[in-house]
Design a protein around this motif. Structure first.
Motif, PDB file in Angstrom:
ATOM      1  N   ILE A  28       0.836  -1.197   0.000  1.00 54.16           N
ATOM      2  CA  ILE A  28       0.000   0.000   0.000  1.00 54.16           C
ATOM      3  C   ILE A  28       0.875   1.252   0.000  1.00 54.16           C
ATOM      4  N   ILE A  29       1.911   1.266   0.831  1.00 55.71           N
ATOM      5  CA  ILE A  29       2.813   2.426   0.893  1.00 55.71           C
ATOM      6  C   ILE A  29       3.497   2.645  -0.452  1.00 55.71           C
ATOM      7  N   ASP A  30       4.030   1.578  -1.033  1.00 61.08           N
ATOM      8  CA  ASP A  30       4.725   1.704  -2.317  1.00 61.08           C
ATOM      9  C   ASP A  30       3.773   2.199  -3.414  1.00 61.08           C
ATOM     10  N   THR A  31       2.547   1.708  -3.397  1.00 63.69           N
ATOM     11  CA  THR A  31       1.561   2.147  -4.381  1.00 63.69           C
ATOM     12  C   THR A  31       1.193   3.607  -4.158  1.00 63.69           C
ATOM     13  N   ALA A  32       1.039   3.990  -2.889  1.00 61.17           N
ATOM     14  CA  ALA A  32       0.723   5.384  -2.572  1.00 61.17           C
ATOM     15  C   ALA A  32       1.847   6.309  -3.022  1.00 61.17           C
ATOM     16  N   LEU A  33       3.094   5.911  -2.820  1.00 64.35           N
ATOM     17  CA  LEU A  33       4.227   6.721  -3.270  1.00 64.35           C
ATOM     18  C   LEU A  33       4.190   6.907  -4.784  1.00 64.35           C
ATOM     19  N   ARG A  34       3.883   5.844  -5.492  1.00 64.44           N
ATOM     20  CA  ARG A  34       3.820   5.932  -6.956  1.00 64.44           C
ATOM     21  C   ARG A  34       2.687   6.861  -7.400  1.00 64.44           C
ATOM     22  N   LEU A  35       1.535   6.743  -6.752  1.00 62.27           N
ATOM     23  CA  LEU A  35       0.398   7.574  -7.129  1.00 62.27           C
ATOM     24  C   LEU A  35       0.617   9.036  -6.760  1.00 62.27           C
ATOM     25  N   VAL A  36       1.219   9.275  -5.591  1.00 61.63           N
ATOM     26  CA  VAL A  36       1.507  10.657  -5.200  1.00 61.63           C
ATOM     27  C   VAL A  36       2.477  11.288  -6.188  1.00 61.63           C
ATOM     28  N   HIS A  39       0.138  12.071  -9.149  1.00 59.15           N
ATOM     29  CA  HIS A  39      -1.059  12.902  -8.995  1.00 59.15           C
ATOM     30  C   HIS A  39      -1.035  13.837  -7.791  1.00 59.15           C
ATOM     31  N   GLY A  40       0.032  13.819  -7.002  1.00 60.13           N
ATOM     32  CA  GLY A  40       0.085  14.680  -5.837  1.00 60.13           C
ATOM     33  C   GLY A  40      -0.803  14.203  -4.705  1.00 60.13           C
ATOM     34  N   ALA A  41      -1.193  15.129  -3.833  1.00 60.01           N
ATOM     35  CA  ALA A  41      -1.942  14.777  -2.624  1.00 60.01           C
ATOM     36  C   ALA A  41      -3.276  14.120  -2.933  1.00 60.01           C
ATOM     37  N   ASP A  42      -3.853  14.424  -4.091  1.00 61.47           N
ATOM     38  CA  ASP A  42      -5.155  13.858  -4.442  1.00 61.47           C
ATOM     39  C   ASP A  42      -5.111  12.340  -4.548  1.00 61.47           C
ATOM     40  N   ALA A  43      -3.923  11.772  -4.674  1.00 63.88           N
ATOM     41  CA  ALA A  43      -3.809  10.327  -4.809  1.00 63.88           C
ATOM     42  C   ALA A  43      -4.109   9.604  -3.510  1.00 63.88           C
ATOM     43  N   LEU A  44      -4.050  10.307  -2.380  1.00 60.37           N
ATOM     44  CA  LEU A  44      -4.248   9.652  -1.094  1.00 60.37           C
ATOM     45  C   LEU A  44      -5.733   9.552  -0.771  1.00 60.37           C
ATOM     46  N   SER A  45      -6.418   8.716  -1.516  1.00 64.94           N
ATOM     47  CA  SER A  45      -7.820   8.419  -1.260  1.00 64.94           C
ATOM     48  C   SER A  45      -8.008   6.923  -1.374  1.00 64.94           C
ATOM     49  N   VAL A  46      -8.940   6.379  -0.592  1.00 64.80           N
ATOM     50  CA  VAL A  46      -9.152   4.929  -0.637  1.00 64.80           C
ATOM     51  C   VAL A  46      -9.659   4.499  -2.015  1.00 64.80           C
ATOM     52  N   VAL A 115       6.931  16.939   0.019  1.00 63.69           N
ATOM     53  CA  VAL A 115       6.185  18.170   0.279  1.00 63.69           C
ATOM     54  C   VAL A 115       5.076  17.918   1.290  1.00 63.69           C
ATOM     55  N   LEU A 116       4.469  16.735   1.239  1.00 64.10           N
ATOM     56  CA  LEU A 116       3.381  16.394   2.139  1.00 64.10           C
ATOM     57  C   LEU A 116       3.855  15.917   3.506  1.00 64.10           C
TER      58      LEU A 116
END
Length: 235
Positions: A28-36, A39-46, A115-116
């Motif tokens: 999940i962390i690795d996927t979130a890093l890739r999405l951020v 797409h930036g902060a907007d990627a952190l959604s379920v 940045v986040l």
């Protein structure tokens, strides 16, 4: 994500996702890093994470109670990557320099996440290990505890502040970044020696230096100041 608590024993999801991977905290962390990064902060959604993982979004609550908990895990991961392969030499100045540069580099490798997350306190395993190591470098380097704490505070704040600033610049859209860089030529490079004699005199040096991060030199300045504060050592 909303506030939910799932017992520790119930967290593991053994059934593979649609992509054939078994869901885990690290995945999940690795996927979130890739999405951020994309797409930036907007990627952190379920919703977005669930879609990227091929899993029901509700499954993420087994690992993180909300998006802030995930953000803290991301921050801790960056701190952990800064320490991968780090070896203490026993020379406090060398070890502090290496640690600082590693922290800065780790955040620059993931500028949108930096940045986040650069200003967050995670309390997780990688951060606590880093705090322990830096304090150990200082205490074993001969700095009394009150001074070690003050130096630790300044050292970490300097590293993270530069990491966040440089990451923010690196995260700018290409057009904005190029426009900022062009200002040095289009504005500063055309200033008259009559009105701005110091800028005009050293403009080539100034423009060249401003292309890079100021952190390595700022770190050396700090280490020099810390050296001056270090009490005389016996022997």
């Amino acid at each position: 994500m909303s506030e939910r608590v799932v017992p520790e024993v119930s967290r593991q999801r053994r059934r593979p996702t649609k992509q054939g991977a078994v869901l885990s905290e690290q995945l999940i962390i690795d996927t979130a890093l890739r999405l951020v990064a994309q797409h930036g902060a907007d990627a952190l959604s379920v919703r977005r994470l669930g879609a990227a993982l091929g899993a029901d979004p509700s499954a993420l609550y087994r690992y993180f109670r909300n998006t802030d908990a995930l953000l803290l895990a991301i921050a801790d991961t960056l701190i952990g990557r800064a320490q991968e392969g780090w070896q203490e030499t026993g020379d406090w100045r060398t070890d502090l320099r290496t640690m600082g540069l590693r922290i800065h580099s780790s955040y620059q490798n993931h500028p949108q996440a930096a940045v986040l997350a650069a200003f967050r306190t995670t309390g997780r395993v990688h951060e606590t290990r880093a705090v322990e190591r830096i304090l150990g470098i200082l205490r074993e380097g001969g700095f009394p505890d009150p001074l070690a704490v003050r130096i630790y505070h300044a050292f970490v704040d300097q590293a993270l502040a530069f990491a966040a600033q440089d990451a923010a610049a690196k995260s700018l859209p290409p057009a904005a970044r190029e426009a900022d860089e062009e200002v040095w030529q289009s504005v500063y490079g055309k200033l008259s020696a009559e009105t701005h004699p110091h800028i005009a005199a050293i403009f080539p040096l100034l423009a060249a230096d401003m292309r890079d991060s100021g952190y390595p030199f700022a770190l050396e300045l700090m280490l020099g100041a810390v050296e001056a504060l270090r009490p005389p050592q016996d022997g």
